[in-house]
Design a protein around this motif. Structure first.
Motif, PDB file in Angstrom:
ATOM      1  N   ILE A  16       0.850  -1.207   0.000  1.00 47.97           N
ATOM      2  CA  ILE A  16       0.000   0.000   0.000  1.00 47.97           C
ATOM      3  C   ILE A  16       0.883   1.254   0.000  1.00 47.97           C
ATOM      4  O   ILE A  16       0.661   2.197  -0.756  1.00 47.97           O
ATOM      5  N   VAL A  17       1.886   1.239   0.868  1.00 45.12           N
ATOM      6  CA  VAL A  17       2.760   2.404   1.002  1.00 45.12           C
ATOM      7  C   VAL A  17       3.533   2.634  -0.293  1.00 45.12           C
ATOM      8  O   VAL A  17       3.627   3.762  -0.802  1.00 45.12           O
ATOM      9  N   SER A  18       4.035   1.558  -0.864  1.00 48.15           N
ATOM     10  CA  SER A  18       4.808   1.681  -2.090  1.00 48.15           C
ATOM     11  C   SER A  18       3.926   2.184  -3.235  1.00 48.15           C
ATOM     12  O   SER A  18       4.365   3.014  -4.058  1.00 48.15           O
ATOM     13  N   SER A  19       2.675   1.737  -3.257  1.00 45.26           N
ATOM     14  CA  SER A  19       1.765   2.208  -4.297  1.00 45.26           C
ATOM     15  C   SER A  19       1.474   3.708  -4.117  1.00 45.26           C
ATOM     16  O   SER A  19       1.366   4.453  -5.102  1.00 45.26           O
TER      17      SER A  19
ATOM     18  N   GLU B 141       1.949   6.651  -6.905  1.00 52.59           N
ATOM     19  CA  GLU B 141       0.849   7.557  -7.251  1.00 52.59           C
ATOM     20  C   GLU B 141       1.259   9.016  -7.057  1.00 52.59           C
ATOM     21  O   GLU B 141       0.894   9.894  -7.830  1.00 52.59           O
ATOM     22  N   MET B 142       2.015   9.261  -6.005  1.00 52.70           N
ATOM     23  CA  MET B 142       2.404  10.633  -5.670  1.00 52.70           C
ATOM     24  C   MET B 142       3.505  11.151  -6.586  1.00 52.70           C
ATOM     25  O   MET B 142       3.478  12.303  -7.006  1.00 52.70           O
ATOM     26  N   PHE B 143       4.504  10.294  -6.852  1.00 50.57           N
ATOM     27  CA  PHE B 143       5.723  10.813  -7.476  1.00 50.57           C
ATOM     28  C   PHE B 143       6.140  10.073  -8.747  1.00 50.57           C
ATOM     29  O   PHE B 143       7.184  10.392  -9.317  1.00 50.57           O
ATOM     30  N   GLY B 144       5.357   9.067  -9.159  1.00 50.21           N
ATOM     31  CA  GLY B 144       5.717   8.337 -10.368  1.00 50.21           C
ATOM     32  C   GLY B 144       6.858   7.362 -10.129  1.00 50.21           C
ATOM     33  O   GLY B 144       7.116   6.938  -9.002  1.00 50.21           O
ATOM     34  N   GLU B 145       7.567   7.073 -11.231  1.00 54.00           N
ATOM     35  CA  GLU B 145       8.575   6.002 -11.207  1.00 54.00           C
ATOM     36  C   GLU B 145       9.683   6.197 -10.177  1.00 54.00           C
ATOM     37  O   GLU B 145      10.158   5.247  -9.574  1.00 54.00           O
ATOM     38  N   ARG B 146      10.079   7.474  -9.946  1.00 52.59           N
ATOM     39  CA  ARG B 146      11.206   7.693  -9.013  1.00 52.59           C
ATOM     40  C   ARG B 146      10.784   7.545  -7.561  1.00 52.59           C
ATOM     41  O   ARG B 146      11.620   7.533  -6.658  1.00 52.59           O
TER      42      ARG B 146
ATOM     43  N   ASP C 293      17.999  21.773   1.218  1.00 56.84           N
ATOM     44  CA  ASP C 293      18.293  20.853   0.120  1.00 56.84           C
ATOM     45  C   ASP C 293      17.381  21.129  -1.087  1.00 56.84           C
ATOM     46  O   ASP C 293      17.415  20.390  -2.067  1.00 56.84           O
ATOM     47  N   LYS C 294      16.508  22.142  -0.953  1.00 56.44           N
ATOM     48  CA  LYS C 294      15.487  22.475  -1.969  1.00 56.44           C
ATOM     49  C   LYS C 294      14.591  21.273  -2.278  1.00 56.44           C
ATOM     50  O   LYS C 294      14.287  20.956  -3.435  1.00 56.44           O
ATOM     51  N   LYS C 295      14.172  20.568  -1.232  1.00 59.71           N
ATOM     52  CA  LYS C 295      13.334  19.381  -1.404  1.00 59.71           C
ATOM     53  C   LYS C 295      12.022  19.547  -0.633  1.00 59.71           C
ATOM     54  O   LYS C 295      11.991  20.161   0.450  1.00 59.71           O
ATOM     55  N   ASP C 296      10.954  18.968  -1.183  1.00 63.65           N
ATOM     56  CA  ASP C 296       9.676  18.892  -0.474  1.00 63.65           C
ATOM     57  C   ASP C 296       9.737  17.763   0.555  1.00 63.65           C
ATOM     58  O   ASP C 296      10.597  16.877   0.462  1.00 63.65           O
ATOM     59  N   CYS C 297       8.801  17.805   1.511  1.00 63.10           N
ATOM     60  CA  CYS C 297       8.681  16.721   2.497  1.00 63.10           C
ATOM     61  C   CYS C 297       7.382  15.975   2.252  1.00 63.10           C
ATOM     62  O   CYS C 297       6.343  16.590   1.982  1.00 63.10           O
ATOM     63  N   TYR C 298       7.456  14.683   2.393  1.00 63.81           N
ATOM     64  CA  TYR C 298       6.287  13.823   2.165  1.00 63.81           C
ATOM     65  C   TYR C 298       6.108  12.891   3.359  1.00 63.81           C
ATOM     66  O   TYR C 298       7.092  12.476   3.992  1.00 63.81           O
ATOM     67  N   LEU C 299       4.858  12.580   3.662  1.00 68.22           N
ATOM     68  CA  LEU C 299       4.569  11.575   4.700  1.00 68.22           C
ATOM     69  C   LEU C 299       3.179  11.010   4.483  1.00 68.22           C
ATOM     70  O   LEU C 299       2.349  11.595   3.782  1.00 68.22           O
ATOM     71  N   LEU C 300       2.957   9.870   5.070  1.00 72.06           N
ATOM     72  CA  LEU C 300       1.641   9.227   5.063  1.00 72.06           C
ATOM     73  C   LEU C 300       1.176   9.255   6.518  1.00 72.06           C
ATOM     74  O   LEU C 300       1.702   8.539   7.362  1.00 72.06           O
ATOM     75  N   ALA C 301       0.215  10.147   6.784  1.00 68.49           N
ATOM     76  CA  ALA C 301      -0.140  10.444   8.180  1.00 68.49           C
ATOM     77  C   ALA C 301      -1.209   9.515   8.733  1.00 68.49           C
ATOM     78  O   ALA C 301      -2.175   9.175   8.041  1.00 68.49           O
ATOM     79  N   THR C 302      -1.032   9.155   9.987  1.00 63.56           N
ATOM     80  CA  THR C 302      -2.118   8.510  10.733  1.00 63.56           C
ATOM     81  C   THR C 302      -3.151   9.592  11.071  1.00 63.56           C
ATOM     82  O   THR C 302      -2.840  10.796  11.046  1.00 63.56           O
TER      83      THR C 302
ATOM     84  N   ILE D 270      -5.803   2.242   4.993  1.00 70.62           N
ATOM     85  CA  ILE D 270      -4.882   1.175   5.413  1.00 70.62           C
ATOM     86  C   ILE D 270      -5.599   0.353   6.470  1.00 70.62           C
ATOM     87  O   ILE D 270      -5.922   0.861   7.550  1.00 70.62           O
ATOM     88  N   PHE D 271      -5.907  -0.889   6.142  1.00 73.79           N
ATOM     89  CA  PHE D 271      -6.646  -1.794   7.033  1.00 73.79           C
ATOM     90  C   PHE D 271      -7.919  -1.113   7.566  1.00 73.79           C
ATOM     91  O   PHE D 271      -8.206  -1.151   8.764  1.00 73.79           O
ATOM     92  N   GLY D 272      -8.623  -0.432   6.673  1.00 71.47           N
ATOM     93  CA  GLY D 272      -9.909   0.162   7.032  1.00 71.47           C
ATOM     94  C   GLY D 272      -9.815   1.524   7.712  1.00 71.47           C
ATOM     95  O   GLY D 272     -10.835   2.114   8.047  1.00 71.47           O
ATOM     96  N   VAL D 273      -8.604   2.026   7.908  1.00 67.76           N
ATOM     97  CA  VAL D 273      -8.447   3.346   8.547  1.00 67.76           C
ATOM     98  C   VAL D 273      -7.907   4.327   7.507  1.00 67.76           C
ATOM     99  O   VAL D 273      -6.909   4.041   6.831  1.00 67.76           O
ATOM    100  N   SER D 274      -8.567   5.491   7.395  1.00 69.12           N
ATOM    101  CA  SER D 274      -8.096   6.489   6.429  1.00 69.12           C
ATOM    102  C   SER D 274      -6.790   7.106   6.897  1.00 69.12           C
ATOM    103  O   SER D 274      -6.706   7.642   8.010  1.00 69.12           O
TER     104      SER D 274
END
Ligand SMILES: CC(C)(COP(=O)(O)OP(=O)(O)OC[C@H]1O[C@@H](n2cnc3c(N)ncnc32)[C@H](O)[C@@H]1OP(=O)(O)O)[C@@H](O)C(=O)NCCC(=O)NCCS
Length: 145
Positions: free
Chosen positions: A53-56, A60-65, A102-111, A131-135
């Motif tokens: 799920i996380v890898s997908s 979805e967010m950033f494509g191949e990289r 570093d001129k980079k964005d930050c990404y996370l998958l939040a609980t 994720i397992f029924g929890v958004s």
């Protein structure tokens, strides 16, 4: 891995953050061999599903990289006895400031528990990921907003 320690509590660790930053150089190094096997109670099937799920979401967010071009907050946790004292924000700002350098964005998958802190700090929600029924909430902090 960054930890917050409280000197008034005899340097007790009161929170931690695990920031992932991709490095071309490090990725070319040999990877460590397999660690100890997980304990019998470890649910390998659930773990594999979670990884998928996380890898997908990364694709979805950033494509191949995937997450190679962002600072990724993998875990953030604060001792339940020490929450709502600004510790989570300090650990979050630590990474945001370095990512900006570093001129980079930050990404996370939040609980659901983490989302209020991230929203307050300036992360925007891009996708909702069950994720397992929890958004959960796929969120981005843009360094050049
Ligand atoms: C999410 C977590 C790391 C926040 O840590 P924290 O140290 O309590 O957060 P802070 O004190 O830095 O919060 C800063 C601001 O974020 C917001 N915030 C944080 N937790 C909140 C909550 N439970 N409800 C509403 N707003 C919240 C508030 O605006 C807060 O400012 P305020 O206290 O002045 O109102 C902590 O609750 C935790 O460890 N939760 C369990 C693990 C988890 O879900 N981690 C997130 C993984 S994505």
């Amino acid at each position: 891995m960054v930890v917050a320690v409280d000197d008034s509590l005899n340097d007790q660790v009161v929170g931690f953050a695990l920031w992932d930053v991709y490095s071309e150089k490090a990725s070319n190094q040999p990877q460590p061999s397999a660690q100890e096997p997980p304990p019998p109670c470890f649910d390998q099937e659930a773990f594999a599903e979670l990884r998928a799920i996380v890898s997908s979401d990364h694709q979805e967010m950033f494509g191949e990289r995937g997450i190679k071009d962002v600072w990724h907050l993998d875990y953030l946790g604060v001792d339940p006895q020490q929450q709502r004292k600004g510790i989570g924000k300090i650990l979050l700002d630590w990474g945001i400031n370095r990512a900006a350098g570093d001129k980079k964005d930050c990404y996370l998958l939040a609980t659901p528990a983490g989302k209020p802190l991230y929203t307050k700090t300036g992360f925007e929600e891009v996708r909702v990921v069950p994720i397992f029924g929890v958004s959960h909430h796929s969120m981005l902090f843009r360094y050049n907003r």
